[in-house]
Design a protein around this motif. Structure first.
Motif, PDB file in Angstrom:
ATOM      1  N   GLU A  30       3.935  10.026 -12.352  1.00 29.80           N
ATOM      2  CA  GLU A  30       3.264   9.028 -11.508  1.00 29.80           C
ATOM      3  C   GLU A  30       4.016   8.842 -10.190  1.00 29.80           C
ATOM      4  OE1 GLU A  30       1.174   4.714 -12.326  1.00 29.80           O
ATOM      5  OE2 GLU A  30       3.198   5.010 -13.107  1.00 29.80           O
ATOM      6  N   ILE A  31       3.256   8.642  -9.104  1.00 35.35           N
ATOM      7  CA  ILE A  31       3.838   8.323  -7.801  1.00 35.35           C
ATOM      8  C   ILE A  31       3.522   6.867  -7.489  1.00 35.35           C
ATOM      9  CG2 ILE A  31       3.880   8.852  -5.337  1.00 35.35           C
ATOM     10  CD1 ILE A  31       2.861  11.672  -6.029  1.00 35.35           C
ATOM     11  N   VAL A  32       4.561   6.040  -7.466  1.00 35.03           N
ATOM     12  CA  VAL A  32       4.412   4.619  -7.150  1.00 35.03           C
ATOM     13  C   VAL A  32       5.084   4.363  -5.806  1.00 35.03           C
ATOM     14  CG1 VAL A  32       4.991   2.257  -7.818  1.00 35.03           C
ATOM     15  CG2 VAL A  32       4.308   3.913  -9.560  1.00 35.03           C
ATOM     16  N   SER A  33       4.347   3.776  -4.873  1.00 37.99           N
ATOM     17  CA  SER A  33       4.894   3.482  -3.541  1.00 37.99           C
ATOM     18  C   SER A  33       5.128   1.989  -3.386  1.00 37.99           C
ATOM     19  CB  SER A  33       3.939   3.962  -2.451  1.00 37.99           C
ATOM     20  OG  SER A  33       3.865   5.370  -2.428  1.00 37.99           O
ATOM     21  N   MET A 213       0.049   8.577   4.558  1.00 36.69           N
ATOM     22  CA  MET A 213       0.690   9.362   3.502  1.00 36.69           C
ATOM     23  C   MET A 213       0.685   8.585   2.184  1.00 36.69           C
ATOM     24  SD  MET A 213       4.625  10.710   3.386  1.00 36.69           S
ATOM     25  CE  MET A 213       5.328  11.429   1.899  1.00 36.69           C
ATOM     26  N   VAL A 214       1.043   7.311   2.242  1.00 30.00           N
ATOM     27  CA  VAL A 214       1.090   6.481   1.037  1.00 30.00           C
ATOM     28  C   VAL A 214      -0.276   6.439   0.352  1.00 30.00           C
ATOM     29  CG1 VAL A 214       1.302   4.082   0.239  1.00 30.00           C
ATOM     30  CG2 VAL A 214       3.044   5.053   1.748  1.00 30.00           C
ATOM     31  N   MET A 215      -1.316   6.193   1.137  1.00 26.38           N
ATOM     32  CA  MET A 215      -2.658   6.094   0.565  1.00 26.38           C
ATOM     33  C   MET A 215      -3.135   7.438   0.001  1.00 26.38           C
ATOM     34  SD  MET A 215      -3.570   2.981   0.695  1.00 26.38           S
ATOM     35  CE  MET A 215      -2.847   1.506   1.428  1.00 26.38           C
ATOM     36  N   ARG A 216      -2.637   8.505   0.574  1.00 27.44           N
ATOM     37  CA  ARG A 216      -3.069   9.847   0.172  1.00 27.44           C
ATOM     38  C   ARG A 216      -2.447  10.289  -1.152  1.00 27.44           C
ATOM     39  NH1 ARG A 216      -2.392  12.073   5.039  1.00 27.44           N
ATOM     40  NH2 ARG A 216      -0.295  12.828   4.619  1.00 27.44           N
ATOM     41  N   ILE A 217      -1.178   9.980  -1.366  1.00 23.97           N
ATOM     42  CA  ILE A 217      -0.492  10.577  -2.518  1.00 23.97           C
ATOM     43  C   ILE A 217      -0.169   9.611  -3.654  1.00 23.97           C
ATOM     44  CG2 ILE A 217       0.554  12.317  -1.009  1.00 23.97           C
ATOM     45  CD1 ILE A 217       3.246  10.905  -1.447  1.00 23.97           C
ATOM     46  N   SER A 218      -0.300   8.310  -3.432  1.00 27.36           N
ATOM     47  CA  SER A 218       0.138   7.347  -4.444  1.00 27.36           C
ATOM     48  C   SER A 218      -0.885   7.160  -5.553  1.00 27.36           C
ATOM     49  CB  SER A 218       0.413   5.980  -3.801  1.00 27.36           C
ATOM     50  OG  SER A 218       1.359   6.085  -2.767  1.00 27.36           O
ATOM     51  N   ASN A 219      -0.400   7.031  -6.769  1.00 26.78           N
ATOM     52  CA  ASN A 219      -1.243   6.611  -7.889  1.00 26.78           C
ATOM     53  C   ASN A 219      -1.323   5.095  -7.961  1.00 26.78           C
ATOM     54  OD1 ASN A 219       0.583   9.129  -9.299  1.00 26.78           O
ATOM     55  ND2 ASN A 219      -1.647   9.338  -9.227  1.00 26.78           N
ATOM     56  N   HIS A 220      -0.247   4.449  -7.499  1.00 27.86           N
ATOM     57  CA  HIS A 220      -0.104   3.004  -7.664  1.00 27.86           C
ATOM     58  C   HIS A 220       0.743   2.495  -6.499  1.00 27.86           C
ATOM     59  CE1 HIS A 220      -0.440  -0.428 -10.454  1.00 27.86           C
ATOM     60  NE2 HIS A 220       0.750  -0.788 -10.038  1.00 27.86           N
ATOM     61  N   ILE A 221       0.430   1.302  -6.007  1.00 31.31           N
ATOM     62  CA  ILE A 221       1.167   0.744  -4.868  1.00 31.31           C
ATOM     63  C   ILE A 221       1.613  -0.677  -5.195  1.00 31.31           C
ATOM     64  CG2 ILE A 221       1.008   0.015  -2.444  1.00 31.31           C
ATOM     65  CD1 ILE A 221      -0.963   2.285  -1.984  1.00 31.31           C
ATOM     66  N   VAL A 222       2.863  -0.976  -4.846  1.00 29.78           N
ATOM     67  CA  VAL A 222       3.424  -2.326  -4.965  1.00 29.78           C
ATOM     68  C   VAL A 222       3.683  -2.832  -3.549  1.00 29.78           C
ATOM     69  CG1 VAL A 222       5.379  -3.707  -5.787  1.00 29.78           C
ATOM     70  CG2 VAL A 222       4.505  -1.810  -7.185  1.00 29.78           C
ATOM     71  N   VAL A 223       3.181  -4.019  -3.230  1.00 29.12           N
ATOM     72  CA  VAL A 223       3.319  -4.570  -1.883  1.00 29.12           C
ATOM     73  C   VAL A 223       4.259  -5.762  -1.906  1.00 29.12           C
ATOM     74  CG1 VAL A 223       2.118  -5.361   0.186  1.00 29.12           C
ATOM     75  CG2 VAL A 223       0.915  -3.907  -1.468  1.00 29.12           C
ATOM     76  N   LEU A 224       5.300  -5.703  -1.064  1.00 31.77           N
ATOM     77  CA  LEU A 224       6.243  -6.812  -0.919  1.00 31.77           C
ATOM     78  C   LEU A 224       6.035  -7.511   0.421  1.00 31.77           C
ATOM     79  CD1 LEU A 224       9.674  -5.297  -2.109  1.00 31.77           C
ATOM     80  CD2 LEU A 224       7.911  -6.423  -3.479  1.00 31.77           C
ATOM     81  N   ASP A 225       6.282  -8.808   0.430  1.00 31.32           N
ATOM     82  CA  ASP A 225       6.328  -9.573   1.674  1.00 31.32           C
ATOM     83  C   ASP A 225       7.358 -10.673   1.496  1.00 31.32           C
ATOM     84  OD1 ASP A 225       5.718 -10.376   4.254  1.00 31.32           O
ATOM     85  OD2 ASP A 225       4.097 -11.707   3.612  1.00 31.32           O
ATOM     86  N   HIS A 226       8.360 -10.693   2.363  1.00 28.73           N
ATOM     87  CA  HIS A 226       9.463 -11.658   2.254  1.00 28.73           C
ATOM     88  C   HIS A 226      10.072 -11.653   0.853  1.00 28.73           C
ATOM     89  CE1 HIS A 226       7.259 -13.189   5.819  1.00 28.73           C
ATOM     90  NE2 HIS A 226       8.494 -13.408   6.265  1.00 28.73           N
ATOM     91  N   GLY A 227      10.229 -10.456   0.292  1.00 25.10           N
ATOM     92  CA  GLY A 227      10.911 -10.294  -0.981  1.00 25.10           C
ATOM     93  C   GLY A 227      10.080 -10.579  -2.213  1.00 25.10           C
TER      94      GLY A 227
END
Length: 261
Positions: A30-33, A213-227
């Motif tokens: 899995e590719i997680v960004s 690139m992230v949208m192209r290759i990721s299976n899953h994405i985690v988004v951080l904002d202010h930690g």
């Protein structure tokens, strides 16, 4: 079971919470960004997972084992490797010698055997050279093996760094902005390489500012904002999430600033 499990990680600097209660997991293949605006805590999170920082709270598990706060070399021996934003390449050594250097942490021979060139030492040296050549072929650098590393293009150096990380019998690969500084062609080459590594069963955790690139290759994405984790999911859902759009407000959602997070 997840190869990498991050459970409630947190850390503060001078009373300011840089990362607060972040959890996610990465499965084999899995590719997680991890993405987020500048200062979101992405690199700090990477530093806790890879043993550079000791978390104030939470746990890191590698293949089920609690490895929270383990030093990077101990994590490497357990199958976790990392690349950095800034290249960690020996510019004056050949490409092959750089790749061979990645095998040293796997060696369990004695200094005595190496010093006197005993059979075990010579065998390890041969094995490392053979393995290094196989890795160079895997990342498209077989024909550059005898060149000085400093003569390579920036994109080729990035692929060399990935090859060296894979020398450690890697099960979990952390990539810190692998496409930073690369042109479109080099970025595409790294895209393909990351996908191939994941297809071999390696779990990949990626921090990258190149949203395309992230949208192209990721299976899953985690988004951080202010930690804080503000969103998580598949690329399509994350790109439409109102919290994510708001976090990037004032920057171009497609191409956030390349300042380090």
């Amino acid at each position: 079971m997840s190869l990498l499990s991050v459970e409630g990680l947190g850390i503060a600097f001078g009373g300011l919470k840089a990362v607060d209660d972040v959890s996610f997991s990465v499965n084999p293949g899995e590719i997680v960004s991890v993405i987020g605006p500048n200062g979101a805590g992405k690199t700090t999170l990477f530093n806790m997972i890879s043993g550079v920082y000791m978390p104030r709270s939470g746990r890191v598990r590698l293949n089920g084992e609690d490895v929270t706060g383990y030093a990077p070399h101990l994590l490497a021996r357990r199958g976790m490797s990392r690349t950095f934003q800034n290249l960690q390449i020996f510019q004056n050594m050949t490409v092959l010698e750089n790749a061979i250097a990645g095998f040293h942490l796997r060696e369990k021979g004695s200094v005595f055997a190496d010093l006197f060139g005993l059979p075990g030492s010579r065998r390890r040296s041969r094995d490392a050279r053979t393995g290094a050549r196989e890795l160079l072929a895997r990342v498209g650098l077989a024909n550059a093996a005898e060149l000085e590393a400093g003569s390579l293009s920036y994109g080729a150096l990035k692929r060399l760094e990935i090859a060296r990380a894979l020398a450690l019998d890697t099960k979990v690969l952390l990539l810190d902005e692998p496409a930073a500084g690369c042109n479109a062609v080099e970025t595409e080459e790294i895209d393909h390489l990351i996908a191939e590594v994941a297809a071999s069963g390696v779990a990949i955790l990626l921090v990258e500012h190149d949203m395309k690139m992230v949208m192209r290759i990721s299976n899953h994405i985690v988004v951080l904002d202010h930690g804080v984790k503000i969103a998580e999911g598949e690329p399509g859902a994350v790109s439409r999430d109102p919290n994510v759009i708001a976090a990037y407000l004032g920057t171009k959602t497609e191409e956030p600033s390349h300042a380090h997070g």
